[in-house]
Structures are given as C-alpha cells and as structure tokens.
Design a protein around this motif. Sequence first.
Motif, PDB file in Angstrom:
ATOM      1  N   VAL A   1       0.837  -1.195   0.000  1.00 19.80           N
ATOM      2  CA  VAL A   1       0.000   0.000   0.000  1.00 19.80           C
ATOM      3  C   VAL A   1       0.872   1.245   0.000  1.00 19.80           C
ATOM      4  O   VAL A   1       0.609   2.226  -0.720  1.00 19.80           O
ATOM      5  CB  VAL A   1      -0.971  -0.024   1.200  1.00 19.80           C
ATOM      6  CG1 VAL A   1      -1.753   1.275   1.282  1.00 19.80           C
ATOM      7  CG2 VAL A   1      -1.925  -1.196   1.083  1.00 19.80           C
ATOM      8  N   LEU A   2       1.953   1.190   0.777  1.00 18.03           N
ATOM      9  CA  LEU A   2       2.883   2.322   0.786  1.00 18.03           C
ATOM     10  C   LEU A   2       3.442   2.550  -0.617  1.00 18.03           C
ATOM     11  O   LEU A   2       3.469   3.676  -1.123  1.00 18.03           O
ATOM     12  CB  LEU A   2       4.022   2.046   1.772  1.00 18.03           C
ATOM     13  CG  LEU A   2       5.088   3.125   1.871  1.00 18.03           C
ATOM     14  CD1 LEU A   2       4.532   4.326   2.620  1.00 18.03           C
ATOM     15  CD2 LEU A   2       6.340   2.611   2.560  1.00 18.03           C
ATOM     16  N   ALA A   3       3.880   1.460  -1.256  1.00 15.42           N
ATOM     17  CA  ALA A   3       4.463   1.572  -2.588  1.00 15.42           C
ATOM     18  C   ALA A   3       3.465   2.152  -3.582  1.00 15.42           C
ATOM     19  O   ALA A   3       3.805   3.008  -4.402  1.00 15.42           O
ATOM     20  CB  ALA A   3       4.936   0.196  -3.055  1.00 15.42           C
ATOM     21  N   LEU A   4       2.204   1.699  -3.470  1.00 14.89           N
ATOM     22  CA  LEU A   4       1.186   2.219  -4.383  1.00 14.89           C
ATOM     23  C   LEU A   4       0.987   3.712  -4.172  1.00 14.89           C
ATOM     24  O   LEU A   4       0.816   4.464  -5.128  1.00 14.89           O
ATOM     25  CB  LEU A   4      -0.127   1.472  -4.161  1.00 14.89           C
ATOM     26  CG  LEU A   4      -0.216   0.135  -4.884  1.00 14.89           C
ATOM     27  CD1 LEU A   4      -1.332  -0.717  -4.296  1.00 14.89           C
ATOM     28  CD2 LEU A   4      -0.470   0.356  -6.371  1.00 14.89           C
ATOM     29  N   ASN A   5       1.037   4.149  -2.917  1.00 17.65           N
ATOM     30  CA  ASN A   5       0.856   5.577  -2.648  1.00 17.65           C
ATOM     31  C   ASN A   5       2.030   6.387  -3.169  1.00 17.65           C
ATOM     32  O   ASN A   5       1.859   7.453  -3.759  1.00 17.65           O
ATOM     33  CB  ASN A   5       0.662   5.803  -1.148  1.00 17.65           C
ATOM     34  CG  ASN A   5      -0.779   5.571  -0.740  1.00 17.65           C
ATOM     35  OD1 ASN A   5      -1.653   6.328  -1.111  1.00 17.65           O
ATOM     36  ND2 ASN A   5      -1.025   4.501  -0.012  1.00 17.65           N
ATOM     37  N   LEU A   6       3.252   5.864  -2.929  1.00 23.74           N
ATOM     38  CA  LEU A   6       4.440   6.568  -3.418  1.00 23.74           C
ATOM     39  C   LEU A   6       4.400   6.676  -4.932  1.00 23.74           C
ATOM     40  O   LEU A   6       4.623   7.744  -5.513  1.00 23.74           O
ATOM     41  CB  LEU A   6       5.711   5.817  -2.987  1.00 23.74           C
ATOM     42  CG  LEU A   6       6.047   5.894  -1.492  1.00 23.74           C
ATOM     43  CD1 LEU A   6       7.232   4.999  -1.181  1.00 23.74           C
ATOM     44  CD2 LEU A   6       6.356   7.326  -1.101  1.00 23.74           C
ATOM     45  N   ALA A   7       4.080   5.544  -5.575  1.00 24.33           N
ATOM     46  CA  ALA A   7       4.046   5.540  -7.033  1.00 24.33           C
ATOM     47  C   ALA A   7       2.950   6.485  -7.533  1.00 24.33           C
ATOM     48  O   ALA A   7       3.132   7.200  -8.525  1.00 24.33           O
ATOM     49  CB  ALA A   7       3.799   4.125  -7.538  1.00 24.33           C
ATOM     50  N   GLY A   8       1.832   6.513  -6.813  1.00 22.28           N
ATOM     51  CA  GLY A   8       0.738   7.402  -7.195  1.00 22.28           C
ATOM     52  C   GLY A   8       1.167   8.862  -7.131  1.00 22.28           C
ATOM     53  O   GLY A   8       0.883   9.646  -8.040  1.00 22.28           O
TER      54      GLY A   8
END
Lengths: 278, 522
Positions: free
Chosen positions: A255-262
């Motif tokens: 979830v963290l990675a998805l937010n960073l990528a977002g």
Amino acid sequence: MNFLKRFARNRGAVIGILILLTVIAFAILAPTLYPQSPWRPVARPFLAPFVNERFPLGTDTLGRNLAAGLVHGARVSLMIGIVSTLVALVIGVPLGAVAGYAGGFVDDALMRFTEFFQTIPSFALAIVLVAILQPQLGSIVLAIGVVSWPPVARLVRGEVLSLKTREYVQAAVTIGQSTPRIIFSQVLPNTIAPIIVMGSLMIGSAILLESSLSFLGLGDPNLMSWGYMVGAGRTRLLDAWWISFFPGFAIFLTVLALNLAGEGLNDALNPRLARGRE
Amino acid sequence: MMARVTGLRLSLALAASIFALGAAVAQEPKKGGTVHVVVQPEPPMLMQGLNQNGPTNMVAGNIYESLLRYNEKLEPQPSLAKSWEISPDAKVYTFKLQEGVKWHDGKPFTADDVVFTLDKFLRDVHPRWRPIVNAQVEKIEKVDDLTVKITLKQPFGPMVMTQEVASAPMIPKHIYDGTDYRANPANNTPIGTGPFKLKEWKKGSYIHLVKNEDYWLKGKPNLDEIYWQIIPDAAARAVAYETGKVDVLTGGSVDVYDVARLSKLPNTCMTTKGWEMFAPHAWLTPNVRNGILGNKQFRQGLMYAIDREFGKDVVWGGLGKLPTGPISSKTKFYSDDVPKYTYDPAKAKELIKASGYKGETIRLLNLPYGETWSRWSESIKQNLEDVGVKVQIENTDVPGWTQKASNWDFDLNFNFLYQLGDPAMGVARSYISSNIAKGNPFANVGGYSNPEVDKLFADAAIAPTDKERQELYTKVQKVLADELPVLWLLEMDFPTIYRCNVKNLVTTGVGVNDGFRDAWKE
C-alpha cells in the motif's frame, strides 16, 4: 537545494515502483516458486521464521508454509485491488462525465445520489454487502467497487465541468458531433491523467479494504489473501507473531508503494505542477 | 436379570469409592469461599425448564435439580429421588423422594411438584422430554407425598437416563401451575431446590449465586458464592484466568491453542471429564440427495481421503479421539466391531474414480463457531483436493448456518451433536428416516434413509434388556459404518481448566453443570 528536494520526492516514487515491481514479480512467479497449494500443511505447525531454509518465514497454525502463502496471497490481493478499482472506475467515470457534461437537473440528481453513497461509512457498507451476498470473490470485488466509486465520480465531474467550456469542445458541438461522441472522444481522454493517479491510490485502499474484510472473516474462504493470513494468526500474536506479522508487513509495503508511485505519477502527469518546479 | 436398582445399593458403592479416594487424598472439604467461573456466551435465561442452551445449563444446573444425577460412568445416582425401583416387567418406575426438601422460597418440595413437572410443564415445553413422555409414558401419578410412579406403555431402556437436570429439571408447581409458563415473571428469578440460589444477574457482566442455607443435603454446599463472569472475547477470557480474575475456564471457553499454554501455569489443573453425558460427536454430513454424494463408494472415498488424525492432533491440539461410528466410545452400547477407515489417499482415489465422480464442485458449509472450525474446513478441503475432489468452502454466520443446514442447502456440512447418554436419545435422531424434516439443523439433514436402520434403532430403543439392546446397536453401527450417512470426524473433548485448589469440581457426567454441589476451595 531545490534540486535535492525534487530528487528526494522522485526517489520516493522510484522506491515505490521498485517495491511494486518486486511484489508483481512474486505474484507472477508464485506458481514457479511454490508449485504446491499454499493451503497444504507441509511442516510442523508454529515453526519459527529464519530457522529452516525450506520455510524461510516459518509455518502457521496448521503447518502451512507462510512464504508460499505470502507469494500466492500477493496474486489475490493485487488482483482484488485492481479488479475492484476497475469496477469503481466503470461506475464512477460515466456517472461523473454525464453529470458534469449535462449539468442542471441531471447533475443535481446524480450528485445527490453520489452523496448518498458518500454519507454511508464505506467499510460498514462493504461489510453489509458481503454479508448479504455471501463472502465470495465476486461479491467482495463488487462491494469494494460499490463503496469506492463516489470520489471518482466527483473528480471526473469536476474535470468535465472545466473541460466542456474549452474551445475544442465548443467546436465539436458546432460541427454537430453527437453528445456521447463528444464525451468519449473529446472530453474523457483529457481526464485520463487525474483518473490514473486516483486509480493507483485506489488500488491501495482496495487492498486494505479487502484485508480488513478478510481479517473479520468475510474474505473468500477459498482464496489465500494477506488479510486472511493476518486474521488467522491474530489469536496467536503473543507466541507466534510471525503468522500475522509477515502478511501484515506485505500489506503495509504494497500500500505504501502504491501511494508513493501514485504521488510520482501525479507529479509526472500533472504538467502545471511539473512546470512550476522547473 | 436384574430389574431392581435401589439408590441405597448405589450409595453404598459410591461410599466405598469415596472411601478409597479419601485414603489417597485424605482431605476434609473446607467450608466457605468464592469461586469465579467463566460462562460463554451469556445465557439467554436461567429458567432451565424453558431453555436448555449450553450456558443456561452450566449456571442453572446448580440452581435446579432433577430426580437423578449421573456419575462419570453415566450410572444413575440419587438426587431428589432417594431411591427408585423398576418393576420386573420394566414398565413401572417408582421414585422415593428425599425428605425435608424445600424450594428456595421456603415451600416444601413434594410428589405434586414432580407430577406437575413431568406430566404438565415439561410435556408442554421441553423438546427432549416431550417426545419421550408422549411416546413412551402411559401415566405419571402421585402415590403419596414422597412417592411418584411412572408407568410406561412398553419397556423403554433409556428411561433411567432421562432424569438429568437439563433434561428434566424440577419446577415448582405453586409458582407455575395455571400460568402462562413462558410469560411468568418468576422466570427472571428462578426458584429451584438446588444448592445455590440466584442473588443477582448483572446483564453483560456477571451472574451471582449464593449458598442455599436450607439445602436438603446437610453440610452441602461447601462454597458460599459463585460468580459466573461474562467475558465476550476468547483472548480476554484467557487473560482473565492468567491474572486471577477467574478460577475456572469452562469447556470451550478458550482457544484450543491456549489450552496447552494455560494448563502449564502454576496451580492449574485441566480435565476433559464432565462431558460424558453429552459426549459431543463431530462429523461432516453429506447431503445424499445431491448427485454423487448419494453414492456410497464416493462417501467412502471421502472418508479415506480425510486425514482425521491431523484434524485431531493439529487443528484440535490433540484433544479428543477418532470415532469409529455413530455411537461415541464414551456412551453405552458402543461397539468397535465395524468397518474402519484410515487415512489412505490412494484408496480414496480408487473409490472416487469407481464412483463415477466427474469433477463436480462440492460445497462445504463451514460451522461458524470460531477459528478452529475454519481451520478444520481448510485442511479437509486440502485433503479432498489432493484426491481430485473439487471443493468450495462457504462461510456464513450462525443464523445463516442454521438456515442452510435446516433447509438442506449444502453438499457437505459440519456439525456436532450431543449423545445424551443413550443412543435412543442422542444418536438415532441423525439417521432415522422419520427425522428427515426441514427446520431443525440437528435432525437427519443429510436425508439418509434405510428401512433396516430405522427398524434396528426402533427395536433397540424398546428392547427389554441391555444385552438385546447391545446386539441391535452393534448391528446398526456395523451397517452405518459401511454406508456412511455421515463422515464421523472426532469425539470432541472440551477441557475444563481450573485452579487446583478448587476441589471436587468435576464429579459427574455433566461436570460443572451440577458440580458445585460438592465443590470446595482450599
């Protein structure tokens, strides 16, 4: 200084993308890495992690390999995250577009309808939907989609409201293009950037929502998802922390990675913001 | 053939065994003290004549009493009946009552109360006594104030097992006669003859029982007070024991994995006794109406495919025993002379192939009684998929499960049923075709029907001697173990965990349900 700040911000996105690619790689390689079903008991129950190299993350209450569960769970969690986000987009985008483009009464009606969904606590609504429809893959995806579409509709409506006054849209109206054609060929393509950004963030919250449902025992009992694994190990948290910890950590990382990528996508796709930085 | 059993003879035997025990322990019960016990979940009510849920029985079994109680071997012992006689033709039961028994409100307990309870009150409201009294009993009459005579229509062996406190609690006639039983305000303030009286019930928190100073058995009970603590979360219950808030964790109140850990704590004793009357038997019911599940070979294949040892050792933490058939080895009339099934996937594959199974998906309805049952479903699903049977687990909540099970909406369904001391009461109901009826999840929901089995169960219930009953029950066990109307998984054990200084807690076949009469605290 400015450059360093910008770089730090980009680095977050880069790290996010790297983590995400790793998770996706595990998900794709799951059947090769662990060809056996993750449900199969393979060793002594409650085997601690980092002790036996065949079971690097230990085993759970039934002696199932946690590492196998984790990589197979990646498939389930990612798949549910993506599909339910698509469901939310399929509901939210047309609704927002119609509301924004038509304006007037139609806009009012559709927005009140959207607000109706927004006023219901989304997790409670998801629980109710899954409980009524029986906890199965389809109903879970549907429930997550149904509770996640309102922000999409509002975003798209806002974009469309500003786009429909542009000259090229006026021009299309003047040359007599039909309304659906204008919406789909002139307006919507220009809203794709914010939708992509929002979608990438929504995948993260969909994964969280699915995990919460599974944790409460409302997951699909036939699918090994991360939320299920956390829930199944929670009563053993004191003496077998690893059963809940690793899948929980996987949820956190993804979830963290998805937010960073977002965030990164937002920077890259939002030209005004990008120009401001140069 | 012995047709006469007296309480006196049994009390002598009991006295002898207590003497033998006393030599080893050599401890005089101490008077006084308070014990805190966990009851899970909170009982809906404490009027035991109207409600026989597990938690109700645990608490109310110490407030109410019945004519008989049963030791761990399920032999009848005197309770409100001092002695009893069975006529040589096994049709007339004469109960002599204890003298000087008083209800909690001070009124005397007499034969009138017994006749009212058995003939009117329980006949009206009790789901287990009603069929017995209607089918087997001709009349119940008062001989004098301390004597009651029950005349049967035909010999009925299990009769002597029907007087356990949850099955036939004595109800005060002067409070209930002529009233609407279910609406009687006295239901909130239960009046029994038992060793403890209800002092206070703080809903959601605790039930406080205090010693009955006028109890008919002189010198009993030993304890002054019992607090039944209501703690909704399993982990919190375990913590309550560890921190000393409660002294007794009743069966099933903590997670199976916590049993081993808690049992190792200092001053902690664990026993699996005290459930002999119930002897919970867990199984999977195949819905024989649904396609391939009606095929005997397929069901046998499933039985060979399931690793029942794993279920016992890993899922249930080693508690329990593998069953061989419909009758629990803890119950009378058990026989192990039956076809047996081991874990043998190769044989399972052969049988399933021979049965003509074509890869249909089998729905497995999980019992929503907590994590352990979910883990059990998952491991059995894996077992079945290993031999090529496609399985889909269905999860639901308790009302959902009850509805699906009662309305036959399943392929395979988990369940566990009490044996109730005699196959005529606790076993036959799951296999006889007359009990195929929608609306009750504990009826014959799988729909198995075999006239031979029906006849064997019917004959065995009314056969005049235990020997003849045993022969018939041995035969029926053999038939059922071959036909597999249900797949027996486990004779379940529900461990009671308690502080070792609480003595004599589990001394009967229903354990803590009526155990506080004799319990004491050091």
